[in-house]
Design a protein around this motif. Structure first.
Motif, PDB file in Angstrom:
ATOM      1  N   LEU A 215       0.823  -1.211   0.000  1.00 17.46           N
ATOM      2  CA  LEU A 215       0.000   0.000   0.000  1.00 17.46           C
ATOM      3  C   LEU A 215       0.854   1.257   0.000  1.00 17.46           C
ATOM      4  O   LEU A 215       0.556   2.226  -0.705  1.00 17.46           O
TER       5      LEU A 215
ATOM      6  N   GLY B  66       0.824   3.590  -3.164  1.00 17.09           N
ATOM      7  CA  GLY B  66       0.376   4.964  -2.939  1.00 17.09           C
ATOM      8  C   GLY B  66       1.415   5.982  -3.334  1.00 17.09           C
ATOM      9  O   GLY B  66       1.104   7.014  -3.943  1.00 17.09           O
ATOM     10  N   THR B  67       2.662   5.705  -3.016  1.00 18.83           N
ATOM     11  CA  THR B  67       3.744   6.613  -3.405  1.00 18.83           C
ATOM     12  C   THR B  67       3.878   6.669  -4.917  1.00 18.83           C
ATOM     13  O   THR B  67       4.062   7.741  -5.493  1.00 18.83           O
TER      14      THR B  67
END
Length: 65
Positions: free
Chosen positions: A51, A55-56
């Protein structure tokens, strides 16, 4: 930004190592139950790392029109 991903993965690995030592060394559960706990902990930490990395990547990807 890639440093954040690396830190997330290493944090998850360290947390798994420390947690698994606590479960295996001080646990009174049968071996099968300890293995299930380790598998669940590892899966949760892997999901956390994925995640963070995803997400990054989503935030920092380049947007070509």
């Amino acid at each position: 930004m890639r440093a954040v991903e690396v830190v997330a993965v290493f944090t998850a690995a360290i947390a798994f190592a420390v947690g698994s030592l606590q479960v295996t060394l001080t646990g009174k559960l049968p071996l099968a139950d300890r293995l299930w706990l380790l598998a669940a902990q590892g899966a949760g930490l892997a999901l956390f790392a994925l995640l963070i990395v995803g997400g990054t990547w989503l935030i920092t990807r380049s947007r070509h029109q």
